[in-house]
Structures are given as structure tokens and as C-alpha cells.
Design a protein around this motif. Structure first.
Motif, short mmCIF file in Angstrom:
data_model
loop_
_atom_site.label_atom_id
_atom_site.label_comp_id
_atom_site.label_asym_id
_atom_site.label_seq_id
_atom_site.Cartn_x
_atom_site.Cartn_y
_atom_site.Cartn_z
N GLY A 104 15.47 -27.95 33.95
CA GLY A 104 16.41 -26.81 33.19
C GLY A 104 16.37 -27.31 31.78
O GLY A 104 17.23 -26.61 30.88
N GLN A 105 15.68 -28.14 31.35
CA GLN A 105 15.65 -28.59 29.89
C GLN A 105 14.86 -27.44 29.20
O GLN A 105 13.90 -27.17 29.48
N LYS A 106 15.51 -27.04 27.96
CA LYS A 106 14.90 -26.13 27.15
C LYS A 106 14.14 -26.43 25.85
O LYS A 106 14.56 -27.32 25.13
N SER A 107 12.98 -25.96 25.76
CA SER A 107 12.16 -26.08 24.52
C SER A 107 11.85 -24.54 23.91
O SER A 107 11.88 -23.82 24.70
N THR A 108 11.73 -24.61 22.53
CA THR A 108 11.58 -23.11 22.07
C THR A 108 10.28 -23.10 21.17
O THR A 108 9.85 -24.02 20.72
N VAL A 130 6.74 -22.53 14.95
CA VAL A 130 7.42 -23.84 15.03
C VAL A 130 7.78 -24.15 16.54
O VAL A 130 8.63 -23.18 17.22
N LEU A 131 7.46 -25.25 17.07
CA LEU A 131 7.51 -25.33 18.42
C LEU A 131 8.62 -26.74 18.65
O LEU A 131 8.34 -27.56 17.63
N GLU A 132 9.82 -26.65 19.06
CA GLU A 132 10.68 -27.58 19.39
C GLU A 132 10.78 -28.17 20.75
O GLU A 132 11.35 -27.09 21.58
N THR A 133 10.96 -29.31 21.37
CA THR A 133 10.93 -29.64 22.54
C THR A 133 12.32 -29.79 22.90
O THR A 133 13.18 -30.22 21.80
N HIS A 134 12.80 -30.20 24.02
CA HIS A 134 14.27 -30.57 24.37
C HIS A 134 14.75 -31.93 23.92
O HIS A 134 15.91 -32.20 23.62
N GLY A 136 13.49 -33.24 20.97
CA GLY A 136 13.57 -33.29 19.36
C GLY A 136 12.09 -33.38 18.87
O GLY A 136 12.02 -33.29 17.56
N LYS A 137 11.06 -33.35 19.60
CA LYS A 137 9.64 -33.44 18.86
C LYS A 137 9.49 -31.98 18.33
O LYS A 137 9.99 -30.97 18.79
N ARG A 138 8.82 -31.83 17.27
CA ARG A 138 8.81 -30.54 16.57
C ARG A 138 7.17 -30.48 15.97
O ARG A 138 6.66 -31.41 15.26
N LEU A 139 6.71 -29.31 16.17
CA LEU A 139 5.41 -28.98 15.78
C LEU A 139 5.36 -27.83 14.69
O LEU A 139 5.94 -26.67 15.22
N GLU A 140 4.79 -27.77 13.65
CA GLU A 140 4.90 -26.70 12.61
C GLU A 140 3.31 -26.43 12.18
O GLU A 140 2.77 -27.47 12.07
N THR A 141 2.95 -25.15 12.46
CA THR A 141 1.43 -24.60 12.03
C THR A 141 1.72 -23.22 11.81
O THR A 141 2.81 -22.29 11.90
N PRO A 164 11.09 -37.90 16.49
CA PRO A 164 11.97 -38.93 16.23
C PRO A 164 12.17 -40.03 16.82
O PRO A 164 12.67 -40.84 16.66
N GLU A 165 11.87 -40.15 18.30
CA GLU A 165 11.94 -41.33 18.97
C GLU A 165 11.17 -42.48 18.43
O GLU A 165 11.51 -43.34 18.66
N GLU A 166 9.69 -41.98 18.12
CA GLU A 166 8.89 -43.06 17.56
C GLU A 166 9.03 -42.99 15.93
O GLU A 166 8.45 -44.13 15.32
N GLY A 167 9.78 -42.30 15.32
CA GLY A 167 9.98 -42.16 13.88
C GLY A 167 8.48 -41.91 13.01
O GLY A 167 8.17 -42.37 12.24
N THR A 168 7.74 -41.12 13.73
CA THR A 168 6.40 -40.70 13.40
C THR A 168 6.35 -39.35 12.83
O THR A 168 7.00 -38.37 13.28
N VAL A 169 5.54 -39.18 11.70
CA VAL A 169 5.15 -37.93 11.24
C VAL A 169 3.72 -37.71 11.27
O VAL A 169 3.02 -38.53 10.44
N LEU A 170 3.12 -36.83 11.99
CA LEU A 170 1.61 -36.74 11.95
C LEU A 170 1.11 -35.61 11.51
O LEU A 170 1.58 -34.43 11.80
N ASN A 171 0.15 -35.35 10.41
CA ASN A 171 -0.54 -34.29 10.08
C ASN A 171 -1.85 -34.24 10.10
O ASN A 171 -2.57 -35.22 10.36
N GLY A 172 -2.38 -33.14 10.46
CA GLY A 172 -3.85 -32.91 10.74
C GLY A 172 -4.31 -31.50 10.91
O GLY A 172 -3.54 -30.53 10.45
#
Length: 200
Positions: A104-108, A130-134, A136-141, A164-172
Motif C-alpha cells: 500500500g506504499q505510494k509512489s507518484t 518527476v517520479l518520486e518513490t515512497h 524518497g528516491k526522485r527521478l527528473e527527466t 537520499p538513503e545513500e546520499g547520491t545524485v546521479l546525472n546521465g
């Protein structure tokens, strides 16, 4: 005298090329069968909401079965082209997709424009996607495809993915992944990682 001849030759060449392009203009007016047909939606819905559900077990002729909400699609406007040979539905004013996992966890997913291709079960999301998982992960394209049948999402465009869990920002550019990002392949990448120093 030589300069003047070259100058006249240059002007003559420019004039000839200009006449060539002007003479090639398509002034033909298409009529009848060769004129492209305008396509109009068979239906338009304002303040559109569509809920997808699935049952845990096969429905019987009597009684009821437990079901759960899988996804909710919301848009200010939906245009229905389901009557065409290759059916689809558009969302010209944007689309919000709320997706629920088995817990029941929501992603948008939000986009400025979207098309759902009914026959292939593919959603084409365009604009500020913008995709956001339950968690806190976030993808923008700028464009994202969602294969609903296989629960697979992919893009060939530039993206920014933050975790945010791993403190990473990936661009590509170019990425394939499953819905919860537990498995993904990034094509061309670069990024930042925050490292915590251990206290001595």
C-alpha cells in the motif's frame, strides 16, 4: 576589371540559387484522399480520474473477492481516441499517476503531457516528468516510458536521479529500471556521492 567580373558572377550565382529555391516551393493544394484526415477525439473528459484495481484471487460467480488499488490516474482533461486503428488516450494538460505496491506504499509520477497506448499498455510521459518513490528516491527527466504490463520504466533522455538513503545524485542520459528502483541500468552517467567520515 577582374574584381568587377567576380562580383557580378557572385551576384548572378546568388540570384540563380534564390530563384531555384523559390521555384521549388510546394504550392500544390491537396484535396480528396491525399489530404491528411483530421483526427478528433471520440470523447473528452474533464477532471478525469481512473482507478486500476486487481483481485488477489479469481472472481467467482457468487460472492466477492478482496481487491487492492494498483494505480490512480488523475488529469484535468483526457481525450479518448480509442476508436482508431491504433487506440490511445491523451492527457494534454498533464497527468498524475499514483502507484501503490502490495504493502500500500505510494509512489507518484507527474508529467506535463501523457499518452496511454491501449494496445501495447505503454504510457508515454513528456515535459517536466518527476517520479518520486515512497522511500524518497526522485527521478527528473523530459520524457519517460512506463511499460505497465512488465512494470518496467525507461528513458533515453537526460535525467537526474537522487537517492537520499545513500546520499547520491546521479546525472546521465538513458536509464532502464523497475518500478521501485531495486534494479536499474543507467547508460551514460556521472554524479555525486556524499561520504560520511568515521569518527576516530
Amino acid at each position: 576589371m577582374g574584381r568587377q567580373i567576380k562580383r557580378i558572377a557572385g551576384i548572378a550565382m546568388v540570384s540563380t540559387v534564390a530563384m531555384f529555391f523559390l521555384g521549388c516551393a510546394d504550392n500544390y493544394q491537396r484535396v480528396g484522399e491525399e489530404k491528411p484526415a483530421r483526427v478528433y477525439p471520440q470523447g473528452v473528459a474533464e477532471h478525469f480520474t481512473l482507478t486500476y484495481t486487481e483481485t488477489k484471487e479469481e472472481l467467482q460467480s457468487q460472492g466477492s473477492s478482496d481487491s487492492r488499488i494498483v494505480a490512480i490516474l488523475k488529469s484535468d482533461r483526457s481525450e479518448d481516441y480509442e476508436n482508431l486503428e491504433f487506440p490511445y488516450r491523451t492527457f494534454p494538460n498533464g497527468l498524475l499517476v499514483e502507484h501503490f505496491d502490495e504493502q500500500g506504499q505510494k509512489s507518484t509520477i507527474r508529467a506535463d503531457y501523457a499518452i496511454i497506448y491501449t494496445r501495447t499498455n505503454i504510457v508515454d510521459l513528456q515535459g517536466n516528468v518527476v517520479l518520486e518513490t515512497h522511500d524518497g528516491k526522485r527521478l527528473e527527466t523530459t520524457q519517460l516510458y512506463w511499460d505497465r504490463s512488465n512494470e518496467w520504466i525507461f528513458t533515453q533522455q537526460r535525467f537526474t536521479f537522487s537517492n537520499p538513503e545513500e546520499g547520491t545524485v546521479l546525472n546521465g542520459q538513458g536509464m532502464d529500471f523497475n518500478r521501485d528502483f531495486s534494479y536499474f541500468i543507467a547508460h551514460k552517467t556521472g554524479g555525486e556521492m556524499l561520504l560520511k567520515e568515521e569518527e576516530s
